[in-house]
Design an enzyme around this catalytic site. Structure first.
Site, short mmCIF file in Angstrom:
data_model
loop_
_atom_site.label_atom_id
_atom_site.label_comp_id
_atom_site.label_asym_id
_atom_site.label_seq_id
_atom_site.Cartn_x
_atom_site.Cartn_y
_atom_site.Cartn_z
N HIS A 404 4.10 8.96 -7.15
CA HIS A 404 3.13 8.98 -6.05
C HIS A 404 2.28 7.72 -5.99
O HIS A 404 1.46 7.57 -5.07
CB HIS A 404 2.22 10.20 -6.18
CG HIS A 404 1.82 10.80 -4.86
ND1 HIS A 404 1.95 10.13 -3.67
CD2 HIS A 404 1.29 12.00 -4.54
CE1 HIS A 404 1.51 10.88 -2.69
NE2 HIS A 404 1.10 12.03 -3.18
N ASP A 408 4.81 8.12 -0.92
CA ASP A 408 3.92 9.18 -0.43
C ASP A 408 4.74 10.40 -0.03
O ASP A 408 5.98 10.40 -0.05
CB ASP A 408 3.04 8.69 0.72
CG ASP A 408 3.85 8.14 1.89
OD1 ASP A 408 5.02 8.55 2.04
OD2 ASP A 408 3.32 7.32 2.65
#
Length: 432
Positions: A404, A408
């Protein structure tokens, strides 16, 4: 006389160093070209390294368990001589020891009487290699103490010799405390004591230790997020079952589901190239090649990731040949360093173990890994010309773990959905 510097060879695309396991020859021994000189280990595989010349071993510059940079000179071979006396061996060993001592004396030695007020952490943000961590555990050196050791490696990296020099100096920073104020809101690992129980003690082999270090490093480095989708593989399953015999008769290769999965994943990677990346500090490296790694269990139970290179450019016949060859090598413990290097995206077929789905750990330095669950027949509601109906369909769960920091939710979710779409949209009229 012709003295040849034998250098640590290139062992894979992303390998920068290797550990010496054992030397097959000693100083004074004669060696032929292509005869095995030593065995080395990377974090993935052990490899025997042959000599590139014939001659007599004049010097061996490193010992077993030393970690050496790729391209560094590790031995001197006299390519003209065919014999070497015991006296020459002794002289070489003496010269080698003499040459090693000045190197140790040049290291920045810590002040044995350093106090907390004199101390500052110079490499507190450094990455400690699995070898350094192993040495630290053996000598009960904490990460805080490791951070205080003067580092002489590239870009301030702590080397094995730095740690041993520090131990030889009496560990002067063992009880020193940094003067910086600790953040009261920072998370600290609690020092808990557990009852680990009694039973048979099984020591980890070297590969299992490396896997453990790699997994811990990955979880520590990448904030893992996992996205799930479900795919209807009925068309793919029916086509494969109908054509697997004819495929093998025509191409001489077994048609498993794996090359079909690799083909679909490679197409999705081309659609979303940012999933095919790695992180280098504050930079993202988007890879030009699409090299699909396949997490595979060895007979020992350890895990390894052989690589199908340039999967996006290959037809199904070639993909099947590559997959079968790598699977056979894995079963026979015959994978080479080049077979397991350079992957840019990894898939893990946890369905082969009967798992419905999985939450895989990212194969560093990649930024995502896809787990494929078991293909299971279930009653599903489908839309037909007659309306909604219940039918028996071959279903699979897909789970994508992604980093992450750079991937995304939109990219991760879109990518795994695209893979599922390619599975579902499989052409049942496809020719073999």
């Amino acid at each position: 006389m012709s003295k040849v510097e034998f250098k640590m060879p290139r062992l894979g695309e992303s390998i920068t160093e290797a550990a010496i396991i054992t030397w097959f020859k000693n100083v004074g021994d004669t060696i032929e070209e292509d005869e095995m000189l030593l065995e080395v280990a990377t974090d993935k595989v052990d490899s025997e390294v042959p000599s590139n010349v014939s001659g007599v071993i004049e010097e061996i510059l490193y010992d077993a368990n030393d970690v050496i940079k790729i391209g560094a000179t590790i031995a001197i071979i006299n390519a003209d001589s065919q014999a070497s006396s015991a006296k020459k061996q002794t002289e070489n060993k003496t010269e080698q020891k003499k040459a090693e001592k000045p190197k140790a004396s040049k290291r920045p030695k810590p002040n044995p009487v350093a106090s907390a007020e004199q101390f500052s952490v110079s490499n507190s943000n450094a990455f400690f290699s699995p070898l350094i961590i192993k040495i630290a555990k053996e000598h009960h050196i904490s990460f805080e103490e490791l951070a205080r050791i003067p580092a002489t490696g590239h870009e301030g990296r702590l080397r094995k010799s730095d740690v041993f020099q520090y131990i030889e100096d009496g560990r002067p920073y063992k009880f020193a405390q940094p003067v910086v104020q600790k953040d009261p809101t920072a998370y600290r690992i609690p020092q808990l004591t557990f009852d680990k129980g009694k039973g048979k003690v099984v020591e980890m082999d070297r590969m299992r230790q490396m896997i453990a270090d790699h997994m811990v490093y990955s979880k520590h480095t990448s904030p893992h997020v996992t996205a799930y989708v479900e795919a209807d593989l009925t068309n793919m399953v029916n086509w494969r079952n109908a054509n697997k015999v004819a495929f093998q008769e025509k191409h001489g290769e077994r048609l498993t589901f794996t090359p079909l999965f690799v083909e679909a994943v490679a197409k999705a990677v081309k659609d979303f190239p940012n999933i095919n990346a790695s992180v280098d500090g504050k930079n993202i490296i988007v890879k030009a090649d699409v090299n699909i790694g396949m997490a595979t269990a060895l007979p020992s139970g350890n895990l390894i990731v052989p690589v199908v290179r340039n999967a996006d450019t290959k037809d199904l016949k070639t993909l099947a040949a590559n997959v079968n060859e790598l699977a056979n090598k894995a079963r026979e413990n015959n994978l080479k360093a080049d077979d397991i290097q350079g992957s840019t995206f990894t898939i893990s077929n946890v369905g082969t173990f009967g798992s419905v789905m999985g939450t895989p750990i990212i194969n560093q330095p990649e930024v995502a890994i896809l787990a494929l669950g078991i293909i299971k027949k279930r009653p599903e509601v489908i839309t037909t010309e007659k309306g909604d109906e219940i039918a028996i369909r071959s279903m699979m769960y897909l789970s994508l773990s992604f980093d992450h920091r750079v991937v995304d939710g939109f990219l991760g979710g879109s990518f795994v959905r695209r893979v599922a779409d390619y599975f579902e949209q499989f052409d049942v009229d496809r020719k073999i």
